[in-house]
Design a protein around this motif. Structure first.
Motif, mmCIF file in Angstrom:
data_model
loop_
_atom_site.group_PDB
_atom_site.id
_atom_site.type_symbol
_atom_site.label_atom_id
_atom_site.label_comp_id
_atom_site.label_asym_id
_atom_site.label_seq_id
_atom_site.Cartn_x
_atom_site.Cartn_y
_atom_site.Cartn_z
ATOM 1 N N ASP A 184 3.205 5.325 -6.157
ATOM 2 C CA ASP A 184 3.039 5.155 -7.605
ATOM 3 C C ASP A 184 1.841 5.943 -8.127
ATOM 4 N N ALA A 185 0.815 6.057 -7.301
ATOM 5 C CA ALA A 185 -0.389 6.791 -7.726
ATOM 6 C C ALA A 185 -0.131 8.292 -7.795
ATOM 7 N N GLY A 186 0.884 8.767 -7.072
ATOM 8 C CA GLY A 186 1.205 10.192 -7.122
ATOM 9 C C GLY A 186 0.907 10.951 -5.844
ATOM 10 N N ALA A 187 0.758 10.231 -4.731
ATOM 11 C CA ALA A 187 0.569 10.920 -3.447
ATOM 12 C C ALA A 187 1.847 11.679 -3.076
ATOM 13 N N ASP A 188 1.685 12.735 -2.301
ATOM 14 C CA ASP A 188 2.831 13.533 -1.831
ATOM 15 C C ASP A 188 3.330 13.057 -0.478
ATOM 16 N N ALA A 189 2.446 12.391 0.251
ATOM 17 C CA ALA A 189 2.786 12.019 1.631
ATOM 18 C C ALA A 189 2.095 10.724 1.999
ATOM 19 N N VAL A 190 2.734 9.977 2.872
ATOM 20 C CA VAL A 190 2.112 8.785 3.431
ATOM 21 C C VAL A 190 2.158 8.928 4.948
ATOM 22 N N THR A 250 0.824 -1.218 0.000
ATOM 23 C CA THR A 250 0.000 0.000 0.000
ATOM 24 C C THR A 250 0.859 1.269 0.000
ATOM 25 N N VAL A 251 2.027 1.185 0.608
ATOM 26 C CA VAL A 251 2.951 2.338 0.522
ATOM 27 C C VAL A 251 3.362 2.539 -0.934
ATOM 28 N N ASP A 252 3.744 1.451 -1.600
ATOM 29 C CA ASP A 252 4.155 1.555 -3.007
ATOM 30 C C ASP A 252 2.998 2.065 -3.871
ATOM 31 N N GLU A 278 11.794 3.421 4.727
ATOM 32 C CA GLU A 278 13.002 3.145 3.922
ATOM 33 C C GLU A 278 12.664 2.877 2.455
ATOM 34 N N ARG A 279 11.416 2.530 2.165
ATOM 35 C CA ARG A 279 11.003 2.288 0.769
ATOM 36 C C ARG A 279 10.718 3.577 0.007
ATOM 37 N N LEU A 280 10.546 4.678 0.758
ATOM 38 C CA LEU A 280 10.048 5.897 0.117
ATOM 39 C C LEU A 280 11.115 6.576 -0.733
ATOM 40 N N PRO A 281 10.735 7.003 -1.946
ATOM 41 C CA PRO A 281 11.687 7.802 -2.728
ATOM 42 C C PRO A 281 11.835 9.199 -2.123
#
Ligand SMILES: O=C(O)c1ccccc1N[C@@H]1O[C@H](COP(=O)(O)O)[C@@H](O)[C@H]1O
Length: 207
Positions: free
Chosen positions: A23-29, A17-19, A51-54
């Protein structure tokens, strides 16, 4: 914050769900550390997800009424960029969080915010305001009529947003960003990848 409306997908707890949000274009999780939520994650889990976040994606920790030193400690350990504080945090708590290098979001029930004086609003030393329903994470919608024209600082709309209602509410209220949790779930606390995509698409399709 960019020219586009800021979109946060909150209450994430799995790599998939983070990915999907990124990928969908969210700015924040968002990762919930507040007790009593079906979405609460441990610091270890959140650290692996962060750690997965770009680069460029905000990693937001959601806290409520936890001692600010504990909040800052967790945030540093996990690698969060932003603290969303939902409780009765004081101006000095916000100052402590900012001094520690975190972007701060003051989350408050819209009905409480509307009852505040300008002095009370100014007393809080936050970077961004988030207006929510009375019970955060409940999927309840804020009454849009109460918010029209009442906010004079950068703010995020939250509470009961869904892929189906977000475009209409954004066009009526013109917030600087939106935050969703329940509205992109298939059941309480369980995120749905298709709904995450649909939510981001709905916001990005607003002219
Ligand atoms: O999501 C939770 O369980 C939660 C718990 C404690 C404080 C805040 C929480 N979430 C925040 O609630 C709103 C969105 O709610 P919803 O879309 O109506 O479910 C958002 O600000 C979340 O960060």
């Amino acid at each position: 914050m960019s020219d586009q409306r800021w979109i946060k997908i909150c209450g994430l707890s799995t790599p998939e769900t983070v990915d999907a949000a990124v990928d969908a274009g969210a700015d924040a999780v968002g990762f919930v550390f507040a007790a009593g939520s079906p979405r609460t994650v441990t610091a270890d889990t959140a650290k692996q997800l962060v750690e997965r976040l770009p680069d460029g994606i905000d990693a937001v920790g959601v806290f409520r009424d936890q001692p600010i030193d504990e909040v800052v400690g967790i945030a540093s350990e996990v690698g969060l960029t932003t603290l969303q504080l939902h409780g009765g945090e004081s101006a000095s708590d916000f100052a402590r969080a900012r001094d520690a290098g975190f972007f701060t979001i003051r989350a408050v029930a819209a009905q409480d915010y509307l009852g505040e004086t300008p002095e009370q609003r100014a007393a809080s030393d936050h970077d961004l305001l988030l207006l929510d329903a009375a019970v955060p994470g409940s999927g309840h919608l804020v009454d849009p009529a109460t918010l029209t024209g009442t906010v004079d600082e950068a703010w995020i709309l939250a509470g009961g947003l869904t892929p189906a209602n977000v475009a209409d509410l954004v066009q009526r209220l013109d917030p600087d960003g939106v935050d969703v949790s329940s509205g992109v779930e298939s059941s309480r606390g369980v995120k749905d990848v298709a709904r995450i995509r649909a939510f981001v698409e709905a916001v990005r399709s607003i002219p």
